[in-house]
Write an enzyme that holds these catalytic residues in place. Structure first.
Site, PDB file in Angstrom:
ATOM      1  N   GLN A  51       0.813  -1.218   0.000  1.00  0.00           N
ATOM      2  CA  GLN A  51       0.000   0.000   0.000  1.00  0.00           C
ATOM      3  C   GLN A  51       0.847   1.269   0.000  1.00  0.00           C
ATOM      4  O   GLN A  51       0.364   2.337  -0.380  1.00  0.00           O
ATOM      5  CB  GLN A  51      -0.947   0.019   1.214  1.00  0.00           C
ATOM      6  N   GLU A 137      -5.313  -7.822   5.418  1.00  0.00           N
ATOM      7  CA  GLU A 137      -3.935  -7.448   5.058  1.00  0.00           C
ATOM      8  C   GLU A 137      -3.280  -8.521   4.195  1.00  0.00           C
ATOM      9  O   GLU A 137      -2.544  -8.211   3.252  1.00  0.00           O
ATOM     10  CB  GLU A 137      -3.090  -7.202   6.314  1.00  0.00           C
ATOM     11  N   HIS A 140      -4.073  -8.163   0.661  1.00  0.00           N
ATOM     12  CA  HIS A 140      -3.255  -7.147  -0.030  1.00  0.00           C
ATOM     13  C   HIS A 140      -1.991  -7.788  -0.609  1.00  0.00           C
ATOM     14  O   HIS A 140      -1.528  -7.408  -1.690  1.00  0.00           O
ATOM     15  CB  HIS A 140      -2.837  -6.027   0.930  1.00  0.00           C
TER      16      HIS A 140
HETATM   17  O1  GNR Z   1      -8.080   0.844   8.910  1.00  0.00           O
HETATM   18  C1  GNR Z   1      -8.616  -0.187   8.491  1.00  0.00           C
HETATM   19  N1  GNR Z   1      -9.757  -0.633   9.066  1.00  0.00           N
HETATM   20  C2  GNR Z   1     -10.310  -1.889   8.814  1.00  0.00           C
HETATM   21  C3  GNR Z   1     -11.611  -2.124   9.256  1.00  0.00           C
HETATM   22  C4  GNR Z   1     -12.211  -3.357   9.054  1.00  0.00           C
HETATM   23  C5  GNR Z   1     -11.518  -4.335   8.400  1.00  0.00           C
HETATM   24  C6  GNR Z   1     -10.233  -4.111   7.915  1.00  0.00           C
HETATM   25  C7  GNR Z   1      -9.632  -2.898   8.130  1.00  0.00           C
HETATM   26  S1  GNR Z   1      -8.018  -2.620   7.571  1.00  0.00           S
HETATM   27  C8  GNR Z   1      -8.026  -0.884   7.335  1.00  0.00           C
HETATM   28  C9  GNR Z   1      -6.633  -0.393   6.974  1.00  0.00           C
HETATM   29  C10 GNR Z   1      -6.213  -0.992   5.657  1.00  0.00           C
HETATM   30  O2  GNR Z   1      -6.591  -0.616   4.590  1.00  0.00           O
HETATM   31  N2  GNR Z   1      -5.377  -1.993   5.709  1.00  0.00           N
HETATM   32  O3  GNR Z   1      -4.988  -2.605   4.567  1.00  0.00           O
HETATM   33 NI    NI Z   2      -6.619  -2.382   3.186  1.00  0.00          NI
END
Ligand code: GNR
Ligand code: NI
Length: 174
Positions: A51, A137, A140
Site C-alpha cells: 500500500q 492485510e 493485499h
Molecule cells: O483501517 C482499516 N480498518 C479496517 C476495518 C475493518 C476491516 C479491515 C480494516 S483494515 C483498514 C486499513 C487498511 O486498509 N489496511 O490494509
Molecule cells: Ni486495506
C-alpha cells in the site's frame, strides 16, 4: 520514521503479488517503522507494505483504541495455518479504497505463522477483529482488495467513484 504516500484504487501496483522477505534486517525494520507511522497518521488499524509502494510480504496492525498505549504488531511472511469453518461479518474499510465501507464475511478465527520484528518465528491464534484484519492485510499481499468480494455492481460503482475523485484531485494539483 517517515510518513509515506498510500496508493489508492484504481492503481495496478496494488494488484501485484508481494514477494517474500528473505531476511528481517534493519532495512525491513525501517520499512515496518515507516508503515506504522503512516498507518497511525492515516489513521488505520492495519497496513500492508504494498500500500506504500513496497511489494514485500510485510504487515503491521494495531487494534488499540487508546492512543497513549500503542500495541503495534508486525507480521513478516505471514501464512495461514488453519482457519475456522464459521464465518464472521465485519464492516470493512481500506486506506487504499478511501471513504468506502462494506460488510465482508470471512473465517471467524485463524491461526497464523509469521516472523516478528526481530525475525523470530511466531504462531498466533486470532479471532474477531484481529482475524478479520489479518486476512484483509494478507489479501493485499495477493493483490486482493475487499471490494473484490462485493457484487460486480457495487464494486464497479466504487471504482468509478474513486477514479472520478482521482481525476478531480489531479486537476487541482496540476
Ligand atoms: O483501517 C482499516 N480498518 C479496517 C476495518 C475493518 C476491516 C479491515 C480494516 S483494515 C483498514 C486499513 C487498511 O486498509 N489496511 O490494509
Ligand atoms: Ni486495506
Amino acid at each position: 520514521m517517515t510518513i509515506r504516500k498510500i496508493l489508492t484504487e484504481p492503481d495496478p501496483f496494488l494488484r501485484q503479488k508481494s514477494k517474500p522477505v528473505e531476511l528481517v534486517d534493519d532495512e525491513i525494520r525501517t520499512l515496518m517503522d515507516d508503515m506504522l507511522e503512516t498507518m497511525y497518521a492515516a489513521p488505520g488499524i492495519g497496513l500492508a507494505a504494498v500500500q506504500i509502494g513496497v511489494p514485500k510480504r510485510v504487515i503491521v496492525i494495531d487494534l488499540s483504541k487508546d492512543k497513549e498505549k500503542k500495541e503495534p504488531m508486525y507480521f513478516v511472511n505471514p501464512e495461514i495455518m488453519t482457519k475456522s469453518e464459521e464465518n464472521a461479518s465485519y464492516e470493512e474499510g481500506c486506506l487504499s479504497v478511501p471513504n468506502q465501507f462494506a460488510e465482508v464475511s470471512r473465517p471467524d478465527t485463524c491461526k497464523v505463522k509469521y516472523l516478528d520484528y526481530e525475525g523470530k518465528e511466531k504462531i498466533l491464534e486470532t479471532k474477531g477483529l484481529l482475524a478479520t484484519c489479518i486476512q484483509h492485510e494478507m489479501d493485499h499481499l495477493e493483490g486482493i482488495l475487499f471490494i473484490d468480494y462485493l457484487s460486480k455492481l457495487k464494486k464497479s460503482m466504487i471504482i468509478k467513484k474513486l477514479s472520478k475523485q482521482k481525476k478531480n484531485l489531479e486537476r487541482i494539483v496540476v
